[in-house]
Design a protein around this motif. Sequence first.
Motif, PDB file in Angstrom:
ATOM      1  N   GLU A 106     -13.587   9.805  -7.562  1.00 34.71           N
ATOM      2  CA  GLU A 106     -12.498   9.848  -8.711  1.00 34.71           C
ATOM      3  C   GLU A 106     -12.259   8.504  -9.477  1.00 34.71           C
ATOM      4  O   GLU A 106     -12.328   8.168 -10.050  1.00 34.71           O
ATOM      5  CB  GLU A 106     -11.486  10.903  -9.188  1.00 34.71           C
ATOM      6  CG  GLU A 106     -11.515  12.740  -9.182  1.00 34.71           C
ATOM      7  CD  GLU A 106     -12.641  12.409 -10.392  1.00 34.71           C
ATOM      8  OE1 GLU A 106     -12.703  12.520 -11.279  1.00 34.71           O
ATOM      9  OE2 GLU A 106     -14.140  13.133 -10.281  1.00 34.71           O
ATOM     10  N   HIS A 107     -12.315   7.765  -8.338  1.00 34.00           N
ATOM     11  CA  HIS A 107     -11.230   6.446  -9.186  1.00 34.00           C
ATOM     12  C   HIS A 107     -12.208   5.456  -8.964  1.00 34.00           C
ATOM     13  O   HIS A 107     -12.186   5.379 -10.226  1.00 34.00           O
ATOM     14  CB  HIS A 107     -10.381   5.610  -7.899  1.00 34.00           C
ATOM     15  CG  HIS A 107      -9.591   6.466  -7.431  1.00 34.00           C
ATOM     16  ND1 HIS A 107      -8.286   6.222  -7.917  1.00 34.00           N
ATOM     17  CD2 HIS A 107      -8.504   7.745  -5.857  1.00 34.00           C
ATOM     18  CE1 HIS A 107      -6.789   6.548  -7.294  1.00 34.00           C
ATOM     19  NE2 HIS A 107      -7.626   7.305  -6.289  1.00 34.00           N
ATOM     20  N   ALA A 108     -13.261   5.346  -8.891  1.00 34.51           N
ATOM     21  CA  ALA A 108     -14.945   4.794  -9.098  1.00 34.51           C
ATOM     22  C   ALA A 108     -15.065   5.059  -9.944  1.00 34.51           C
ATOM     23  O   ALA A 108     -15.574   4.516 -11.040  1.00 34.51           O
ATOM     24  CB  ALA A 108     -15.751   4.843  -7.489  1.00 34.51           C
ATOM     25  N   GLY A 109     -15.123   6.443 -10.721  1.00 39.67           N
ATOM     26  CA  GLY A 109     -15.697   7.541 -11.325  1.00 39.67           C
ATOM     27  C   GLY A 109     -14.624   8.031 -12.470  1.00 39.67           C
ATOM     28  O   GLY A 109     -15.367   6.505 -13.893  1.00 39.67           O
ATOM     29  N   ALA A 110     -13.661   6.809 -12.516  1.00 39.46           N
ATOM     30  CA  ALA A 110     -12.776   6.579 -13.869  1.00 39.46           C
ATOM     31  C   ALA A 110     -12.975   5.432 -14.040  1.00 39.46           C
ATOM     32  O   ALA A 110     -12.998   5.162 -15.349  1.00 39.46           O
ATOM     33  CB  ALA A 110     -11.483   6.873 -12.990  1.00 39.46           C
ATOM     34  N   PHE A 111     -13.216   4.430 -13.580  1.00 39.02           N
ATOM     35  CA  PHE A 111     -13.205   3.399 -13.505  1.00 39.02           C
ATOM     36  C   PHE A 111     -15.114   2.903 -14.118  1.00 39.02           C
ATOM     37  O   PHE A 111     -14.946   2.192 -15.376  1.00 39.02           O
ATOM     38  CB  PHE A 111     -12.804   1.673 -12.981  1.00 39.02           C
ATOM     39  CG  PHE A 111     -11.621   1.327 -12.252  1.00 39.02           C
ATOM     40  CD1 PHE A 111     -11.158   0.979 -13.067  1.00 39.02           C
ATOM     41  CD2 PHE A 111     -11.126   1.844 -11.918  1.00 39.02           C
ATOM     42  CE1 PHE A 111      -9.631  -0.082 -12.784  1.00 39.02           C
ATOM     43  CE2 PHE A 111      -9.485   1.782 -11.341  1.00 39.02           C
ATOM     44  CZ  PHE A 111      -8.902   0.704 -12.315  1.00 39.02           C
ATOM     45  N   ASP A 112     -15.724   3.510 -13.905  1.00 37.51           N
ATOM     46  CA  ASP A 112     -16.991   3.206 -14.253  1.00 37.51           C
ATOM     47  C   ASP A 112     -17.372   3.819 -15.539  1.00 37.51           C
ATOM     48  O   ASP A 112     -17.753   3.105 -16.598  1.00 37.51           O
ATOM     49  CB  ASP A 112     -18.090   4.262 -13.517  1.00 37.51           C
ATOM     50  CG  ASP A 112     -19.549   4.000 -14.115  1.00 37.51           C
ATOM     51  OD1 ASP A 112     -19.602   2.791 -13.904  1.00 37.51           O
ATOM     52  OD2 ASP A 112     -19.927   5.467 -14.519  1.00 37.51           O
ATOM     53  N   ALA A 113     -16.642   4.902 -15.834  1.00 34.11           N
ATOM     54  CA  ALA A 113     -16.457   5.599 -17.393  1.00 34.11           C
ATOM     55  C   ALA A 113     -15.550   4.886 -18.699  1.00 34.11           C
ATOM     56  O   ALA A 113     -16.626   4.976 -19.568  1.00 34.11           O
ATOM     57  CB  ALA A 113     -16.144   7.048 -17.258  1.00 34.11           C
ATOM     58  N   HIS A 114     -14.892   3.631 -17.861  1.00 32.14           N
ATOM     59  CA  HIS A 114     -14.002   2.657 -18.586  1.00 32.14           C
ATOM     60  C   HIS A 114     -15.298   1.623 -18.866  1.00 32.14           C
ATOM     61  O   HIS A 114     -15.054   0.877 -19.328  1.00 32.14           O
ATOM     62  CB  HIS A 114     -13.462   2.318 -18.257  1.00 32.14           C
ATOM     63  CG  HIS A 114     -11.663   3.781 -19.157  1.00 32.14           C
ATOM     64  ND1 HIS A 114     -11.775   4.715 -18.302  1.00 32.14           N
ATOM     65  CD2 HIS A 114     -11.271   3.989 -19.732  1.00 32.14           C
ATOM     66  CE1 HIS A 114     -11.107   5.739 -18.654  1.00 32.14           C
ATOM     67  NE2 HIS A 114     -10.331   4.787 -19.503  1.00 32.14           N
ATOM     68  N   GLY A 115     -15.970   1.273 -17.893  1.00 34.17           N
ATOM     69  CA  GLY A 115     -16.882   0.385 -18.417  1.00 34.17           C
ATOM     70  C   GLY A 115     -16.725  -1.404 -17.380  1.00 34.17           C
ATOM     71  O   GLY A 115     -17.112  -1.749 -17.541  1.00 34.17           O
ATOM     72  N   TRP A 116     -15.902  -0.288 -16.309  1.00 34.08           N
ATOM     73  CA  TRP A 116     -15.959  -1.989 -15.644  1.00 34.08           C
ATOM     74  C   TRP A 116     -16.447  -2.022 -13.987  1.00 34.08           C
ATOM     75  O   TRP A 116     -17.557  -1.158 -14.327  1.00 34.08           O
ATOM     76  CB  TRP A 116     -14.064  -1.160 -14.469  1.00 34.08           C
ATOM     77  CG  TRP A 116     -13.153  -1.861 -15.182  1.00 34.08           C
ATOM     78  CD1 TRP A 116     -12.800  -0.821 -16.747  1.00 34.08           C
ATOM     79  CD2 TRP A 116     -11.994  -2.274 -15.033  1.00 34.08           C
ATOM     80  NE1 TRP A 116     -11.725  -1.306 -16.633  1.00 34.08           N
ATOM     81  CE2 TRP A 116     -10.784  -1.889 -16.150  1.00 34.08           C
ATOM     82  CE3 TRP A 116     -11.622  -3.376 -13.775  1.00 34.08           C
ATOM     83  CZ2 TRP A 116      -9.718  -2.479 -15.835  1.00 34.08           C
ATOM     84  CZ3 TRP A 116     -10.581  -3.863 -14.002  1.00 34.08           C
ATOM     85  CH2 TRP A 116      -9.707  -3.780 -15.198  1.00 34.08           C
ATOM     86  N   ASP A 117     -16.751  -3.478 -13.796  1.00 37.66           N
ATOM     87  CA  ASP A 117     -17.475  -3.707 -12.650  1.00 37.66           C
ATOM     88  C   ASP A 117     -16.973  -2.882 -11.019  1.00 37.66           C
ATOM     89  O   ASP A 117     -15.518  -2.965 -11.108  1.00 37.66           O
ATOM     90  CB  ASP A 117     -18.241  -5.116 -12.390  1.00 37.66           C
ATOM     91  CG  ASP A 117     -19.047  -5.057 -13.890  1.00 37.66           C
ATOM     92  OD1 ASP A 117     -19.497  -4.730 -14.529  1.00 37.66           O
ATOM     93  OD2 ASP A 117     -18.725  -6.878 -14.119  1.00 37.66           O
ATOM     94  N   ILE A 118     -17.700  -2.312 -10.581  1.00 36.23           N
ATOM     95  CA  ILE A 118     -16.510  -1.632  -9.364  1.00 36.23           C
ATOM     96  C   ILE A 118     -17.148  -2.932  -8.008  1.00 36.23           C
ATOM     97  O   ILE A 118     -18.762  -2.528  -7.757  1.00 36.23           O
ATOM     98  CB  ILE A 118     -17.332  -0.289  -8.711  1.00 36.23           C
ATOM     99  CG1 ILE A 118     -17.254   0.614 -10.390  1.00 36.23           C
ATOM    100  CG2 ILE A 118     -16.134  -0.075  -7.926  1.00 36.23           C
ATOM    101  CD1 ILE A 118     -17.522   1.865 -10.289  1.00 36.23           C
ATOM    102  N   GLY A 119     -17.184  -3.022  -7.190  1.00 40.00           N
ATOM    103  CA  GLY A 119     -17.207  -4.123  -5.919  1.00 40.00           C
ATOM    104  C   GLY A 119     -16.279  -3.591  -5.237  1.00 40.00           C
ATOM    105  O   GLY A 119     -15.710  -2.077  -5.337  1.00 40.00           O
ATOM    106  N   ALA A 120     -15.965  -4.302  -3.487  1.00 43.99           N
ATOM    107  CA  ALA A 120     -15.684  -3.300  -2.117  1.00 43.99           C
ATOM    108  C   ALA A 120     -14.503  -4.293  -2.132  1.00 43.99           C
ATOM    109  O   ALA A 120     -13.546  -4.099  -1.185  1.00 43.99           O
ATOM    110  CB  ALA A 120     -16.651  -2.971  -0.883  1.00 43.99           C
ATOM    111  N   SER A 121     -14.283  -5.701  -1.861  1.00 40.12           N
ATOM    112  CA  SER A 121     -13.727  -6.577  -1.784  1.00 40.12           C
ATOM    113  C   SER A 121     -12.282  -7.085  -2.486  1.00 40.12           C
ATOM    114  O   SER A 121     -12.896  -7.677  -3.860  1.00 40.12           O
ATOM    115  CB  SER A 121     -14.156  -7.526  -1.109  1.00 40.12           C
ATOM    116  OG  SER A 121     -13.458  -8.176  -0.701  1.00 40.12           O
ATOM    117  N   PRO A 122     -11.331  -7.123  -2.324  1.00 36.76           N
ATOM    118  CA  PRO A 122     -10.443  -7.894  -3.898  1.00 36.76           C
ATOM    119  C   PRO A 122     -10.823  -8.745  -3.507  1.00 36.76           C
ATOM    120  O   PRO A 122     -10.369 -10.289  -4.672  1.00 36.76           O
ATOM    121  CB  PRO A 122      -9.102  -6.889  -2.869  1.00 36.76           C
ATOM    122  CG  PRO A 122      -9.269  -6.958  -2.134  1.00 36.76           C
ATOM    123  CD  PRO A 122     -10.315  -6.259  -1.503  1.00 36.76           C
TER     124      PRO A 122
END
Length: 315
Positions: A106-122
């Motif tokens: 759900e975390h990735a899903g929420a950020f994706d729904a808001h148009g964020w880019d999603i990566g694995a490393s800070p």
Amino acid sequence: MSKHRDHGGGLDAAVARYGGEKADWIDLSTGINPVSYPLSDIAIDAWAALPDAAAQDGLVQAARAFWKVPHEAAILAAPGASSLIARLPALWPKGRVAIQTPTYNEHAGAFDAHGWDIGASPADKGTTVQVAVHPNNPDGRMWQADEFTAPVTVIDESFCDIAPEASHIARTAQPNTIVLKSFGKFWGLAGLRLGFAIGDPDLIHRLSTLIGPWAVSGPALAIGREALRDAAWADATRTRLADDAARLDGIVTAKGASLVGGTPLFRLYEVDDARAWQKRLAEGRVWSRIFPYSDRWIRLGLPAPDGWDQVEAAL
């Protein structure tokens, strides 16, 4: 990313596919305590009136004491941790968020729904927010403090009440930090819909405006306050969950599975064929969790005290 994300649950679909009555089934596909907190009588005012400030403050103060929240941090109660997760990405300008997988999707899903880019490393260029599920779902990984390196940190501690000594709640005294807590998992009352965001007062205030007024029902305020004040129940529950997790490990590994990890609320096993294991359990009216990214992982929650024989028979 798919609009409909993979989760535990779905018992109705399992019943439709494998038969039987719903009452015949044991649902081990989630990580919810099967022995829920005992409910007291709830005053009629909790049902009939809008929640007042005193009731909301009572819950917040009980949460502050139970989780030993630093005085610098603010606390927001909400109708479930999932409602907070869905709104968190709106707190910052769109950017890049680090979410190491596999984890609660759900975390990735929420950020994706808001148009964020999603990566694995800070450490990735442009990363502004890091999300860590602690302990992680489904493998139970515990995050260390030096692993939080992004400018903003969100730590989902939905399952951390089984190990309060491992909590990163002290970190909420720092700016740009939010810790999420779920009431439904440890207290076994997922249907109550109660969760908490704890941390940076500015972020919590902005999150509160997104949630809106009277977000938590009167009954949830009353039950949550009582449960969070009951330290004896929490201590006894941790002991029972640890014992039951060890018992489940013994039963499942004796059938050829290997323990991968988990928490005392759910166990993750490696097997030769996860779909075959799920089918075998389902034919015995036990529902389990498998994952689209692994054909060898199966996750089981804990059965209620009267469910152990059925689990053993299904295996």
